[in-house]
Design a protein around this motif. Structure first.
Motif, PDB file in Angstrom:
ATOM      1  N   ASN A  94       0.836  -1.195   0.000  1.00  0.00           N
ATOM      2  CA  ASN A  94       0.000   0.000   0.000  1.00  0.00           C
ATOM      3  C   ASN A  94       0.874   1.250   0.000  1.00  0.00           C
ATOM      4  N   ASP A  95       0.269   2.400  -0.336  1.00  0.00           N
ATOM      5  CA  ASP A  95       1.005   3.657  -0.391  1.00  0.00           C
ATOM      6  C   ASP A  95       0.852   4.486   0.883  1.00  0.00           C
ATOM      7  N   HIS A  96       0.182   3.937   1.875  1.00  0.00           N
ATOM      8  CA  HIS A  96       0.051   4.582   3.181  1.00  0.00           C
ATOM      9  C   HIS A  96      -0.134   3.509   4.236  1.00  0.00           C
TER      10      HIS A  96
ATOM     11  N   HIS B  26     -13.369  -9.236  12.517  1.00  0.00           N
ATOM     12  CA  HIS B  26     -12.781 -10.585  12.415  1.00  0.00           C
ATOM     13  C   HIS B  26     -11.676 -10.770  13.451  1.00  0.00           C
ATOM     14  N   ALA B  27     -11.947 -10.381  14.674  1.00  0.00           N
ATOM     15  CA  ALA B  27     -10.929 -10.265  15.726  1.00  0.00           C
ATOM     16  C   ALA B  27     -10.008 -11.476  15.868  1.00  0.00           C
ATOM     17  N   ASP B  28     -10.539 -12.663  15.919  1.00  0.00           N
ATOM     18  CA  ASP B  28      -9.709 -13.843  16.164  1.00  0.00           C
ATOM     19  C   ASP B  28      -9.402 -14.626  14.893  1.00  0.00           C
ATOM     20  N   GLU B  29      -9.642 -14.024  13.747  1.00  0.00           N
ATOM     21  CA  GLU B  29      -9.497 -14.753  12.484  1.00  0.00           C
ATOM     22  C   GLU B  29      -8.271 -14.340  11.679  1.00  0.00           C
ATOM     23  N   PHE B  30      -7.526 -13.313  12.107  1.00  0.00           N
ATOM     24  CA  PHE B  30      -6.453 -12.806  11.256  1.00  0.00           C
ATOM     25  C   PHE B  30      -5.181 -12.544  12.050  1.00  0.00           C
ATOM     26  N   THR B  31      -4.063 -12.486  11.319  1.00  0.00           N
ATOM     27  CA  THR B  31      -2.798 -12.023  11.866  1.00  0.00           C
ATOM     28  C   THR B  31      -2.358 -10.823  11.043  1.00  0.00           C
ATOM     29  N   TRP B  32      -1.538  -9.989  11.609  1.00  0.00           N
ATOM     30  CA  TRP B  32      -1.133  -8.722  10.980  1.00  0.00           C
ATOM     31  C   TRP B  32       0.317  -8.448  11.348  1.00  0.00           C
ATOM     32  N   ASP B  33       1.214  -8.468  10.387  1.00  0.00           N
ATOM     33  CA  ASP B  33       2.636  -8.237  10.652  1.00  0.00           C
ATOM     34  C   ASP B  33       3.205  -7.263   9.633  1.00  0.00           C
ATOM     35  N   TYR B  34       3.684  -6.122  10.120  1.00  0.00           N
ATOM     36  CA  TYR B  34       4.332  -5.166   9.228  1.00  0.00           C
ATOM     37  C   TYR B  34       5.662  -5.729   8.749  1.00  0.00           C
ATOM     38  N   LEU B  35       5.892  -5.677   7.437  1.00  0.00           N
ATOM     39  CA  LEU B  35       7.157  -6.089   6.845  1.00  0.00           C
ATOM     40  C   LEU B  35       7.963  -4.869   6.395  1.00  0.00           C
ATOM     41  N   GLU B  36       7.254  -3.831   5.992  1.00  0.00           N
ATOM     42  CA  GLU B  36       7.871  -2.572   5.570  1.00  0.00           C
ATOM     43  C   GLU B  36       6.946  -1.453   6.030  1.00  0.00           C
ATOM     44  N   ASN B  37       7.536  -0.416   6.625  1.00  0.00           N
ATOM     45  CA  ASN B  37       6.727   0.588   7.301  1.00  0.00           C
ATOM     46  C   ASN B  37       7.004   1.996   6.785  1.00  0.00           C
ATOM     47  N   GLY B  38       6.824   2.188   5.462  1.00  0.00           N
ATOM     48  CA  GLY B  38       6.923   3.500   4.849  1.00  0.00           C
ATOM     49  C   GLY B  38       8.351   4.004   4.712  1.00  0.00           C
TER      50      GLY B  38
ATOM     51  N   GLU C 132       7.223   5.517   1.861  1.00  0.00           N
ATOM     52  CA  GLU C 132       6.526   5.509   0.566  1.00  0.00           C
ATOM     53  C   GLU C 132       5.744   4.227   0.321  1.00  0.00           C
ATOM     54  N   VAL C 133       6.222   3.129   0.860  1.00  0.00           N
ATOM     55  CA  VAL C 133       5.578   1.829   0.660  1.00  0.00           C
ATOM     56  C   VAL C 133       5.412   1.150   2.009  1.00  0.00           C
ATOM     57  N   TRP C 134       4.224   0.604   2.214  1.00  0.00           N
ATOM     58  CA  TRP C 134       3.948  -0.214   3.394  1.00  0.00           C
ATOM     59  C   TRP C 134       3.641  -1.615   2.914  1.00  0.00           C
ATOM     60  N   LYS C 135       4.221  -2.598   3.595  1.00  0.00           N
ATOM     61  CA  LYS C 135       3.916  -4.003   3.307  1.00  0.00           C
ATOM     62  C   LYS C 135       3.505  -4.656   4.612  1.00  0.00           C
ATOM     63  N   VAL C 136       2.357  -5.335   4.556  1.00  0.00           N
ATOM     64  CA  VAL C 136       1.807  -6.005   5.727  1.00  0.00           C
ATOM     65  C   VAL C 136       1.456  -7.428   5.338  1.00  0.00           C
TER      66      VAL C 136
END
Length: 76
Positions: A38-40, A53-65, A67-71
Motif C-alpha cells: 500500500n502507499d500509506h 474478524h478479531a480472532d481470524e487474522f494475523t497482521w505483521d508489518y514487513l515494511e513501514n513507509g 513511501e511503501v507499506w507491506k503487511v
C-alpha cells in the motif's frame, strides 16, 4: 514453504481497496497469508479487521513507509 501472494492495491481506486483486500483474505486457506502493498499505513484496515474478524487474522508489518507499506495478513 509456499510463496506468499502479494496484493498491490496502490493502483486501485480507494473505494475498491478494502473490498479487494477482504476478498483476497476470504479466499485464503486456514493458516494462509498474503502480503498487502500500500502507499500509506493501512491502520484503518487493521481496525476494520479487528472489529469484524478479531480472532481470524494475523497482521505483521514487513515494511513501514514512508513511501511503501507491506503487511503480511494471515488467516487463522
Amino acid at each position: 514453504m509456499t510463496e506468499t501472494q502479494e496484493l498491490d492495491v496502490r493502483r486501485l481506486a480507494p473505494a475498491q481497496r478494502h473490498s479487494t483486500i477482504f476478498n483476497t483474505f476470504f479466499g485464503l486457506e486456514k493458516d494462509g497469508a498474503f502480503v498487502l502493498v500500500n502507499d500509506h499505513d493501512p491502520k484503518p484496515l487493521y481496525y476494520q479487521f479487528a472489529a469484524e474478524h478479531a480472532d481470524e487474522f494475523t497482521w505483521d508489518y514487513l515494511e513501514n513507509g514512508p513511501e511503501v507499506w507491506k503487511v503480511r495478513i494471515g488467516r487463522r
